[in-house]
Design an enzyme around this catalytic site. Structure first.
Site, PDB file in Angstrom:
ATOM      1  N   THR A  46      79.398  18.504  16.218  1.00 25.79           N
ATOM      2  CA  THR A  46      80.080  18.820  14.498  1.00 25.79           C
ATOM      3  C   THR A  46      80.347  18.798  13.518  1.00 25.79           C
ATOM      4  O   THR A  46      81.104  17.864  13.987  1.00 25.79           O
ATOM      5  CB  THR A  46      80.429  20.662  15.496  1.00 25.79           C
ATOM      6  OG1 THR A  46      80.922  21.581  14.028  1.00 25.79           O
ATOM      7  CG2 THR A  46      82.048  20.863  15.645  1.00 25.79           C
ATOM      8  N   GLU A  47      79.851  18.876  12.120  1.00 25.24           N
ATOM      9  CA  GLU A  47      79.458  18.108  11.162  1.00 25.24           C
ATOM     10  C   GLU A  47      81.100  18.140  11.027  1.00 25.24           C
ATOM     11  O   GLU A  47      81.804  17.595  10.200  1.00 25.24           O
ATOM     12  CB  GLU A  47      78.592  18.237  10.081  1.00 25.24           C
ATOM     13  CG  GLU A  47      78.514  19.942   9.737  1.00 25.24           C
ATOM     14  CD  GLU A  47      77.953  20.621  10.412  1.00 25.24           C
ATOM     15  OE1 GLU A  47      77.505  20.346  11.465  1.00 25.24           O
ATOM     16  OE2 GLU A  47      77.396  21.680   9.508  1.00 25.24           O
ATOM     17  N   ASN A  48      82.332  19.372  11.629  1.00 26.88           N
ATOM     18  CA  ASN A  48      83.654  19.357  11.029  1.00 26.88           C
ATOM     19  C   ASN A  48      84.302  18.389  11.379  1.00 26.88           C
ATOM     20  O   ASN A  48      85.677  18.412  11.532  1.00 26.88           O
ATOM     21  CB  ASN A  48      83.867  21.387  10.900  1.00 26.88           C
ATOM     22  CG  ASN A  48      83.700  21.624  11.963  1.00 26.88           C
ATOM     23  OD1 ASN A  48      82.313  21.169  12.920  1.00 26.88           O
ATOM     24  ND2 ASN A  48      84.476  21.963  12.446  1.00 26.88           N
ATOM     25  N   SER A  88      82.431  11.711   9.835  1.00 30.81           N
ATOM     26  CA  SER A  88      81.385  12.956  10.540  1.00 30.81           C
ATOM     27  C   SER A  88      79.836  12.579   9.709  1.00 30.81           C
ATOM     28  O   SER A  88      79.292  12.494  10.244  1.00 30.81           O
ATOM     29  CB  SER A  88      81.579  14.098  10.440  1.00 30.81           C
ATOM     30  OG  SER A  88      80.447  14.907  11.309  1.00 30.81           O
TER      31      SER A  88
END
Lengths: 212, 227
Positions: A46-48, A88
């Site tokens: 998840t990009e966070n 990320s």
């Protein structure tokens, strides 16, 4: 959009994932894929800032700090790692994510997607869509085949704003799976009891069913 | 040097027109205590660099309501309805960047790099007016680094020197922002003595941190509540 359509799409898209892959699931229908992984082991990014996302938490596991890119509460699994947003997106842009599954507003006949801006509405959000599109090794577009107004999302050329020049490999809908290549678009699978002729009529085009 | 400050000292660290880096993704990892205090100040004309503009009436949303923000640079403001309306009325300037471009621009800003070339957004509206370059046969666009007059970040634990550790996805933009502000204020849940943090777990070394402030917030379920 009927719920059953969403689940047909998610179930079929989940078949494209394979053991050991690093996978980023976009917001909306893509998040439903986790319900159809069966025994496959994939690592959700998840990009966070998390690799190794787990299922939604129970009430006593809730932690306001821990969320996915859709800002929903999540958990993390053994083997997970946390990292900052620059790392990320280095993972994403640098080609270290095997598959991104993205919801779409439109897909052109050559596989260009639009998924961040609706015409005549303020365009104030893009998030990680453009980075995922250019960075993931394989990009699968998912969505219902028709918009709420009944118009096909598969279009000759985009009328919505493009998410980027990179083309997607597949567009998985509740009616059919579309595959894109230099030769153009073809249908590789029909997912309900519609005939090829009926589907082509709805789309206003003439596509072949090519089984691979 | 004592880096610990109280809430009352916060507003004196800002001036009108500052460009401010604000950590957080949604509300996770947002320095809520610092923003609460700043929203009570007379300061105005801020340019904010942050992924979004707060949520549910918390965080940057308070500065926005107080009319202190003239420009926002970030990746996702759609959830901030009032900001969208203000933008439509021409009262708020917005620079929209892809999330990865935003993160890398801040990383560069803190690392002494002027900018970078990326394939992200090539062929889209967000590439308009940006320099293009072909590298190894592929098209890239130039993105300039981002820096702030002040960076306000949120970490989990600080030692009194200013070494910081983070918690899960509340890390997000905070470590890069810690490097890219002329003045860096770290809001933390816990402050410990020097030597108590394992050096292997420190994410932000104290060189980057100017001020430390104890957070007024606690977590309850999916919410952050004032203690």
């Amino acid at each position: 959009m009927s719920n059953s359509a969403k689940y047909i799409i998610a179930k079929r898209a989940a078949q494209e994932l394979h053991d050991g892959q690093i996978v980023n699931l976009g917001i909306g229908i893509p998040t439903l894929l986790t319900e159809y992984l069966d025994n496959k082991v994939v690592y959700l990014q998840t990009e966070n800032g998390l690799l190794g996302m787990g299922p939604a938490p129970s009430d006593d596991q809730l932690d306001a700090d821990l969320m996915n890119a859709g800002k929903e509460p999540i958990t993390f699994l053994p083997g997970a790692s946390f990292f900052n947003s620059a790392d990320s997106f280095a993972m994403i842009r640098g080609g270290h994510v095997d598959v991104a599954v993205l919801g779409v507003l439109q897909v052109s006949h050559d596989g260009e997607i639009a998924n961040w801006a609706v015409p005549n509405q303020p365009i104030l959000g893009v998030g990680g869509a453009m980075d995922l599109l250019i960075g993931a090794n394989k990009v699968i577009a998912v969505g219902t085949l028709f918009a709420k107004d009944g118009t096909p999302k598969l279009v000759p050329t985009l009328t919505y704003k493009s998410t980027g020049a990179r083309k997607v490999e597949l567009f998985i809908t509740e009616y059919a799976v579309f595959k894109f290549s230099n030769q153009g678009v073809e249908i590789v699978e029909i997912l309900n009891d519609i005939t090829l002729d009926e589907l082509n009529e709805l789309l206003g085009i003439r596509l072949e069913l090519v089984k691979h | 040097m004592n880096k610990m400050i109280s809430v009352r000292e916060i507003n004196s660290l800002f001036k009108d027109g500052d460009q401010i880096l604000v950590g957080g993704f949604g509300i996770s990892g947002t320095p809520l205590t610092v923003l609460d205090e700043l929203s009570t100040s007379e300061h105005k004309g801020f340019t904010i660099i942050s992924n979004n503009l707060g949520d549910h009436g918390q965080g940057l949303h308070k500065l926005f309501i107080a009319g202190q923000i003239v420009k926002a640079i970030g990746s996702f403001f759609s959830i901030n309805r009032e900001a969208v309306m203000a933008w439509s009325r021409g009262e708020l300037e917005i620079d929209l960047l892809p999330q990865g471009t935003l993160a890398e621009a801040i990383r560069c800003g803190g690392a002494g790099i002027g900018g970078f070339y990326t394939k992200t957004a090539v062929g889209t509206e967000l590439a308009k007016g940006k320099e293009e370059k072909i590298i190894d046969g592929e098209k890239y666009i130039f993105e300039k680094a981002l820096k702030g007059d002040v960076a306000i970040i949120k970490a989990k634990v600080a030692d009194t020197l200013g070494n910081l550790t983070y918690h899960t996805t509340a890390r997000n933009f905070n470590p890069m922002m810690a490097t890219a502000g002329k003045i860096v204020i770290a809001e933390v849940d816990e402050i410990v003595e020097v030597g108590e943090l394992d050096p292997e777990t420190i994410v932000t070394p104290h060189a980057y941190v100017d001020y430390i402030i104890q957070s007024n917030y606690i977590k309850e379920g999916t919410d952050y509540l004032v203690k």
